[in-house]
Design an enzyme around this catalytic site. Sequence first.
Site, mmCIF file in Angstrom:
data_model
loop_
_atom_site.group_PDB
_atom_site.id
_atom_site.type_symbol
_atom_site.label_atom_id
_atom_site.label_comp_id
_atom_site.label_asym_id
_atom_site.label_seq_id
_atom_site.Cartn_x
_atom_site.Cartn_y
_atom_site.Cartn_z
ATOM 1 N NE ARG A 49 -0.913 1.538 3.783
ATOM 2 C CZ ARG A 49 0.140 2.233 4.190
ATOM 3 N NH1 ARG A 49 1.250 1.637 4.569
ATOM 4 N NH2 ARG A 49 0.100 3.543 4.213
ATOM 5 N N GLY A 50 0.205 2.416 -0.133
ATOM 6 C CA GLY A 50 0.934 3.683 -0.171
ATOM 7 C C GLY A 50 1.282 4.023 -1.610
ATOM 8 C CB ALA A 51 0.987 7.211 -3.469
ATOM 9 N NE ARG A 86 -5.775 1.193 -2.796
ATOM 10 C CZ ARG A 86 -5.372 1.678 -1.627
ATOM 11 N NH1 ARG A 86 -4.120 1.493 -1.242
ATOM 12 N NH2 ARG A 86 -6.206 2.346 -0.843
ATOM 13 C CD GLN A 186 -4.403 2.615 6.306
ATOM 14 O OE1 GLN A 186 -5.144 3.034 7.193
ATOM 15 N NE2 GLN A 186 -4.834 2.420 5.069
ATOM 16 C CG ASP A 227 -2.692 8.228 -1.769
ATOM 17 O OD1 ASP A 227 -2.736 8.686 -0.612
ATOM 18 O OD2 ASP A 227 -2.370 7.057 -2.027
ATOM 19 C CG ASN A 237 -2.784 11.690 2.377
ATOM 20 O OD1 ASN A 237 -2.153 10.783 1.829
ATOM 21 N ND2 ASN A 237 -2.659 11.942 3.671
ATOM 22 C CE LYS A 238 -5.860 5.667 3.618
ATOM 23 N NZ LYS A 238 -6.718 4.838 2.736
HETATM 24 O O1 MRU Z 1 -4.874 3.262 1.472
HETATM 25 P P1 MRU Z 1 -3.391 3.438 1.673
HETATM 26 O O2 MRU Z 1 -2.902 2.867 2.956
HETATM 27 O O3 MRU Z 1 -2.609 2.978 0.480
HETATM 28 O O4 MRU Z 1 -3.218 5.011 1.759
HETATM 29 C C1 MRU Z 1 -1.936 5.557 1.841
HETATM 30 C C2 MRU Z 1 -1.949 7.017 2.052
HETATM 31 O O5 MRU Z 1 -2.972 7.660 2.008
HETATM 32 C C3 MRU Z 1 -0.648 7.697 2.236
HETATM 33 O O6 MRU Z 1 -0.787 8.806 3.060
HETATM 34 C C4 MRU Z 1 -0.152 8.142 0.857
HETATM 35 O O7 MRU Z 1 -0.016 7.064 -0.002
HETATM 36 C C5 MRU Z 1 1.073 8.928 0.934
HETATM 37 S S1 MRU Z 1 2.452 8.040 1.589
HETATM 38 C C6 MRU Z 1 3.576 8.074 0.425
#
Ligand code: MRU
Length: 348
Positions: A49-51, A86, A186, A227, A237-238
């Site tokens: 996970r994470g961008a 995603r 997370q 993201d 973002n999240k």
């Molecule tokens: O759903 P996730 O856990 O993939 O979400 C991740 C985030 O929202 C992070 O804050 C985002 O990817 C930036 S971290 C490089």
Amino acid sequence: MKDLDSLALKYDGGRLLVLDQRLLPHEERWVQCHSPDDMCHIIKTLQVRGAPLIGIAAALAIADFAARGASESALRLAAKNLLASRPTAVNLRLAMDRLIFNTDYLEVDGICLRAVDLFEEDRRLCDAMAEHGASLIADGDNLVTHCNTGSLVTTGTGTALGVIKRAWQQGKRVHVFVDETRPLLQGARLTTWELQQAGIPHTLITDSMAAGLMAQRRIDKVFLGADRIAANGDFANKIGTYNLAVVAQYHGIPFYVVAPYTTVDFECPDGSQIPIEERNPEEVGGFASVADGQPALKWTLPDVPVFNPAFDVTPAALVSGIVLDKGIFGREDLQAGALAQFKSPFEK
Ligand code: MRU
């Protein structure tokens, strides 16, 4: 393809391995990805996970597939499926463009080289963001962060968490309030794990507690990731990020976003154009971080309607600065269109 190693993603002797982030912090289990279809499942279920990391993991899955002799049409279809796994993080599109879609002639060596390059470049981007961003942190700062933005989502030190770690390494005595980050926790599961490993003082809070702490002047700055950043500086973002931005603005607390250029989408003019992923309602109606969305504990009745967007959009007007690998861009820079100069050389 050569061996590659990072905290949550490896290529080891021809095997593509990911650390299953659903099981952290209680279990460190590596799983092998056998195909791009496998990687789609791994990304959808947030094992990876994470961008930045989903883009790189998808790239390695494609390269591994190419190295195993996949045909050009199979590679193009696999890239299309991975791109759809995603929708919000633009890093996935950039990675697929770079490996497959922006290339007229697909050959194995070129695909593998570009995948390795993405992996190795990300580590350098993290170091550059950490260096720029750490200059914004003062000795004694109390920070708040959201979601997880460290070594679990990059091949290096991370984005926002990388900045915090760098400030700590520079001898700045920081303390971090960690938003738990509902619904998949997370922050509670992953960011506390990384901060504990780095030895950085931290306190876990629920997402609804930051406003009260700000009112008590117990938070100096906000640092979090993105993201997808639109050309005008609006960013996704999240879910919960927008709440933090609004309360930070109300209390006059600096709000910083940290991201590599691979998260900037120059084709997206503003935040209203960013696609927002909606996830399984089970994630909100119960606790479902493990086992493919099946709730380990369900607290709602089965027919309760649920809305579960995984991300929200924060307007650039609420951002004090965006820390990119190329430097720090303040609100005025964003309004003047400063991001446009960093268009990726790989975009057609
Ligand atoms: O759903 P996730 O856990 O993939 O979400 C991740 C985030 O929202 C992070 O804050 C985002 O990817 C930036 S971290 C490089």
